[in-house]
Design an enzyme around this catalytic site. Structure first.
Site, PDB file in Angstrom:
ATOM      1  N   TYR A 152      37.835  41.996  52.713  1.00 65.38           N
ATOM      2  CA  TYR A 152      38.436  43.062  53.695  1.00 65.38           C
ATOM      3  C   TYR A 152      37.107  44.992  53.389  1.00 65.38           C
ATOM      4  CZ  TYR A 152      40.161  48.277  50.791  1.00 65.38           C
ATOM      5  OH  TYR A 152      40.363  49.470  51.495  1.00 65.38           O
ATOM      6  N   LYS A 191      37.722  46.658  57.273  1.00 68.14           N
ATOM      7  CA  LYS A 191      37.698  48.223  57.080  1.00 68.14           C
ATOM      8  C   LYS A 191      37.003  49.022  58.772  1.00 68.14           C
ATOM      9  CE  LYS A 191      40.669  49.248  54.584  1.00 68.14           C
ATOM     10  NZ  LYS A 191      42.580  49.843  54.674  1.00 68.14           N
ATOM     11  N   SER A 221      37.738  53.667  53.839  1.00 73.04           N
ATOM     12  CA  SER A 221      37.150  53.630  52.731  1.00 73.04           C
ATOM     13  C   SER A 221      36.188  53.615  52.056  1.00 73.04           C
ATOM     14  CB  SER A 221      37.850  52.070  52.161  1.00 73.04           C
ATOM     15  OG  SER A 221      37.076  51.864  50.891  1.00 73.04           O
ATOM     16  N   ASP A 270      57.384  48.685  56.919  1.00 71.89           N
ATOM     17  CA  ASP A 270      56.555  47.950  55.306  1.00 71.89           C
ATOM     18  C   ASP A 270      57.274  46.765  55.203  1.00 71.89           C
ATOM     19  OD1 ASP A 270      54.907  49.131  52.972  1.00 71.89           O
ATOM     20  OD2 ASP A 270      55.443  47.415  53.260  1.00 71.89           O
ATOM     21  N   ASN A 271      55.866  45.765  55.289  1.00 72.86           N
ATOM     22  CA  ASN A 271      56.445  44.109  55.359  1.00 72.86           C
ATOM     23  C   ASN A 271      57.389  44.029  53.464  1.00 72.86           C
ATOM     24  OD1 ASN A 271      54.547  44.007  53.992  1.00 72.86           O
ATOM     25  ND2 ASN A 271      53.749  42.461  55.461  1.00 72.86           N
ATOM     26  N   ASN A 281      41.762  47.665  39.218  1.00 74.28           N
ATOM     27  CA  ASN A 281      41.495  49.392  39.650  1.00 74.28           C
ATOM     28  C   ASN A 281      41.279  49.646  38.115  1.00 74.28           C
ATOM     29  OD1 ASN A 281      43.222  48.671  42.714  1.00 74.28           O
ATOM     30  ND2 ASN A 281      40.638  49.329  42.972  1.00 74.28           N
ATOM     31  N   SER A 330      55.871  43.716  51.389  1.00 74.41           N
ATOM     32  CA  SER A 330      54.984  42.575  50.585  1.00 74.41           C
ATOM     33  C   SER A 330      54.346  42.381  49.167  1.00 74.41           C
ATOM     34  CB  SER A 330      53.992  42.297  51.807  1.00 74.41           C
ATOM     35  OG  SER A 330      52.865  43.040  52.288  1.00 74.41           O
ATOM     36  N   ASP A 383      57.165  42.449  59.426  1.00 76.15           N
ATOM     37  CA  ASP A 383      55.213  42.626  59.737  1.00 76.15           C
ATOM     38  C   ASP A 383      55.185  42.916  60.925  1.00 76.15           C
ATOM     39  OD1 ASP A 383      52.642  41.619  59.533  1.00 76.15           O
ATOM     40  OD2 ASP A 383      53.270  40.558  57.704  1.00 76.15           O
TER      41      ASP A 383
HETATM   42  C1  UD1 Z   1      37.390  49.125  44.494  1.00 79.47           C
HETATM   43  C2  UD1 Z   1      36.843  48.212  45.618  1.00 79.47           C
HETATM   44  C3  UD1 Z   1      36.901  49.362  47.084  1.00 79.47           C
HETATM   45  C4  UD1 Z   1      38.008  49.734  47.191  1.00 79.47           C
HETATM   46  C5  UD1 Z   1      39.350  50.560  46.091  1.00 79.47           C
HETATM   47  C6  UD1 Z   1      40.170  50.685  46.253  1.00 79.47           C
HETATM   48  C7  UD1 Z   1      35.537  47.289  44.850  1.00 79.47           C
HETATM   49  C8  UD1 Z   1      33.515  46.815  45.151  1.00 79.47           C
HETATM   50  N1  UD1 Z   1      35.405  48.023  45.388  1.00 79.47           N
HETATM   51  O1  UD1 Z   1      36.794  50.507  44.428  1.00 79.47           O
HETATM   52  O2  UD1 Z   1      36.823  48.530  48.909  1.00 79.47           O
HETATM   53  O3  UD1 Z   1      38.508  50.144  48.587  1.00 79.47           O
HETATM   54  O4  UD1 Z   1      38.839  49.443  44.756  1.00 79.47           O
HETATM   55  O5  UD1 Z   1      41.909  50.005  45.422  1.00 79.47           O
HETATM   56  O6  UD1 Z   1      35.675  46.496  44.795  1.00 79.47           O
HETATM   57  N2  UD1 Z   1      35.980  49.308  35.985  1.00 79.47           N
HETATM   58  C9  UD1 Z   1      36.261  48.783  34.439  1.00 79.47           C
HETATM   59  N3  UD1 Z   1      37.265  48.373  34.710  1.00 79.47           N
HETATM   60  C10 UD1 Z   1      37.648  47.782  34.880  1.00 79.47           C
HETATM   61  C11 UD1 Z   1      38.357  48.231  36.543  1.00 79.47           C
HETATM   62  C12 UD1 Z   1      37.460  49.332  37.301  1.00 79.47           C
HETATM   63  O7  UD1 Z   1      34.691  48.897  33.994  1.00 79.47           O
HETATM   64  O8  UD1 Z   1      38.831  47.143  34.691  1.00 79.47           O
HETATM   65  C13 UD1 Z   1      35.214  50.206  36.848  1.00 79.47           C
HETATM   66  C14 UD1 Z   1      34.656  49.234  38.469  1.00 79.47           C
HETATM   67  O9  UD1 Z   1      33.474  49.002  37.641  1.00 79.47           O
HETATM   68  C15 UD1 Z   1      33.918  51.075  38.275  1.00 79.47           C
HETATM   69  C16 UD1 Z   1      35.117  51.631  38.930  1.00 79.47           C
HETATM   70  O10 UD1 Z   1      35.718  51.703  37.268  1.00 79.47           O
HETATM   71  O11 UD1 Z   1      32.627  51.268  38.248  1.00 79.47           O
HETATM   72  C17 UD1 Z   1      36.305  52.259  39.199  1.00 79.47           C
HETATM   73  O12 UD1 Z   1      36.737  50.829  39.357  1.00 79.47           O
HETATM   74  P1  UD1 Z   1      37.917  50.571  40.536  1.00 79.47           P
HETATM   75  O13 UD1 Z   1      39.047  51.107  40.288  1.00 79.47           O
HETATM   76  O14 UD1 Z   1      37.967  48.805  40.545  1.00 79.47           O
HETATM   77  O15 UD1 Z   1      37.271  51.578  42.099  1.00 79.47           O
HETATM   78  P2  UD1 Z   1      35.945  50.575  42.921  1.00 79.47           P
HETATM   79  O16 UD1 Z   1      35.550  49.330  42.113  1.00 79.47           O
HETATM   80  O17 UD1 Z   1      35.100  51.947  42.423  1.00 79.47           O
END
Ligand code: UD1
Length: 341
Positions: free
Chosen positions: A151, A155, A126, A32-33, A201, A35, A59
Site C-alpha cells: 500500500y 503511494k 500519505s 466511485d465503484n 485504525n 467497493s 471502476d
Molecule cells: C496507518 C497506516 C498508514 C495509513 C493510515 C490510514 C500503518 C503502518 N500505517 O497509519 O499507512 O495511511 O493508517 O489508514 O499501518 N493503534 C493501537 N491499537 C489499535 C489501532 C492502532 O494501539 O487497535 C495505534 C498504532 O499502533 C499507531 C496509532 O494507534 O501507533 C495509529 O494507528 P492507525 O490509526 O492504524 O494509523 P497509522 O498506523 O499511523
C-alpha cells in the site's frame, strides 16, 4: 460553476471533501465503484449542503469507462483522486490487487487528462512515504524511505508516475497531499468513517469499543521512546483535511501553483500518543475505555508528526480542530450509526 471530479467521493475523506467543495461553490461529480462505501453517503452530502452531487458508479481501472466518463462530462476542470485501496494489512496479502487498483486507475486518469484537456489533479498521498523520519517534525523535503507495505509503495510509485507524466506533458499540473492521520466525522454526524469489518485504525476501534461492538482496545506497544511509551502520530480532523483539498484544487484551477508539481504535508503539527487519544476520548465521551497494552504492531513507526509550515504559508490553510473536538465528532457519529442515545 467550476466542475470538479472527485474519485472515491463516497468514501471517508472524499465525502467530507465533496461537502466542502459544494460549500465553496464548486460543482462536484463523484465517481466511485462503491467497493468500500455506499450510495447513502450521497444522502448525507445532500442533507448537509442541500445539493446532491452527480454520481457515476464504475471502476477507474476500466479505461473505456474512464474515457466514456470524460466524454459525458466535458466541463471537468480538475480532479481530486481519492479512489484507492488503503488497507495496509490487506495490501501485504494481496499486493497485485493493490498495484493494479492504485496504479492503473491513476494511469487511466492521467491519460484521460491529456486526451480530454483536464489540466490539474490533486493526489491523495500519505505520510507513510517518510517511514520513520530522522528528524521531527517532518518536512516535505525529508527523504522518501523504502515503503514497508505494498500500500505504502503504491503511494510512492503514484507520486513518481505523476512527476514523470508532468515532465512529458508541460500542460499538466499536480498537487500531492501527504495526509497524516485523518480522524473524526462531520459535526452533523450525517457522514463519517464506515470501516468494513474489524477496524485497523485507532479511532474507529476506540469508538466501536465504547459502543460495545468490540470488547477491548489493544494498545500496540508501550516501550517506545515517547513520554508515556506509546507511539506518536499527528491526528487531523477530516473536515480540516477536506478544506485543504478545496484550497489545493482552487490553486490548480486558478493557476496559482508555483511549480508544476507541489507537495504538502497535511497534519496539525502536534504529535500525540495513543494514550493521549484514549484519555481525550474518555473525557469527551464521559466513559472509561476498556483497553490493554499489548506488543508493538509490526510495521508501525515510533513517532511521526508534520511540519506544517509550508502548507500553512503557501496554502494559507491551517488545521483548526482540537483532539477533543475531533474525538467528540467521531463519538457522535459512532453513536448515530449504532442508534445509541
Ligand atoms: C496507518 C497506516 C498508514 C495509513 C493510515 C490510514 C500503518 C503502518 N500505517 O497509519 O499507512 O495511511 O493508517 O489508514 O499501518 N493503534 C493501537 N491499537 C489499535 C489501532 C492502532 O494501539 O487497535 C495505534 C498504532 O499502533 C499507531 C496509532 O494507534 O501507533 C495509529 O494507528 P492507525 O490509526 O492504524 O494509523 P497509522 O498506523 O499511523
Amino acid at each position: 460553476m467550476k466542475q470538479i471530479l472527485v474519485t472515491g467521493g463516497t468514501g471517508y475523506i472524499g465525502s467530507h471533501t465533496a461537502v466542502e467543495l459544494q460549500n465553496a461553490g464548486y460543482e462536484v461529480v463523484i465517481v466511485d465503484n462503491l467497493s468500500n462505501s455506499s450510495l447513502e453517503v450521497l444522502d448525507g452530502i445532500e442533507k448537509i449542503t442541500g445539493i446532491r452531487p452527480a454520481f457515476e458508479q464504475f471502476d477507474l481501472i476500466e479505461k473505456d469507462k474512464v474515457n466514456q466518463f470524460f466524454t459525458k462530462y466535458p466541463n471537468i476542470e480538475a480532479i481530486i483522486h481519492f479512489a484507492a485501496s488503503k488497507a495496509v494489512g490487506e495490501s501485504v496479502e494481496k499486493p497485485l490487487l493493490y498495484y493494479r487498483n492504485n496504479l492503473v486507475s491513476l494511469i487511466n486518469l492521467l491519460e484521460a487528462m491529456d486526451q480530454f484537456n483536464v489540466s490539474g489533479i490533486v493526489f491523495s498521498s500519505s505520510c507513510t512515504v517518510y517511514g520513520q523520519p530522522e528528524s521531527l517534525p517532518v518536512t516535505e523535503q525529508a527523504p522518501i524511505l523504502k515503503a514497508n507495505s505494498p500500500y505504502g509503495n503504491t503511494k510512492q510509485i503514484c507520486e513518481e508516475i505523476i512527476q514523470d507524466t508532468l515532465v512529458a506533458n508541460p500542460k499538466l499540473k499536480a498537487i500531492a497531499l501527504r495526509y497524516f492521520n485523518p480522524v473524526g466525522a462531520h459535526p452533523t454526524a450525517l457522514i463519517g468513517e464506515l470501516p468494513l469489518g474489524v477496524p485497523q485504525n485507532l479511532v474507529p476501534f476506540i469508538t466501536q469499543t465504547a459502543a460495545g461492538v468490540r470488547q477491548q482496545l489493544s494498545v500496540f506497544g508501550s516501550d517506545y521512546n515517547t513520554p508515556d511509551g506509546t507511539a506518536i502520530r499527528d491526528y487531523i480532523h477530516v473536515v480540516d483535511l477536506a478544506k485543504a483539498h478545496v484550497v489545493a484544487v482552487s490553486r490548480l484551477v486558478e493557476e496559482k501553483s508555483k511549480k508544476q508539481f507541489e507537495v504538502f504535508n497535511l497534519g496539525t503539527g502536534n504529535g500525540l500518543t495513543v494514550l493521549d487519544v484514549v484519555s481525550s476520548f474518555e473525557k469527551v465521551s464521559g466513559q472509561k475505555l476498556n483497553y490493554k497494552i499489548v506488543d508493538r504492531r509490526p510495521g508501525d513507526v515510533e513517532k511521526v508528526y508534520a511540519d506544517t509550515t509550508f502548507a500553512n504559508e503557501e496554502l494559507g490553510w491551517k488545521a483548526e480542530s482540537s483532539l477533543d473536538d475531533i474525538l467528540a465528532s467521531a463519538w457522535k457519529w459512532e453513536k448515530k450509526i449504532r442508534g445509541i442515545k
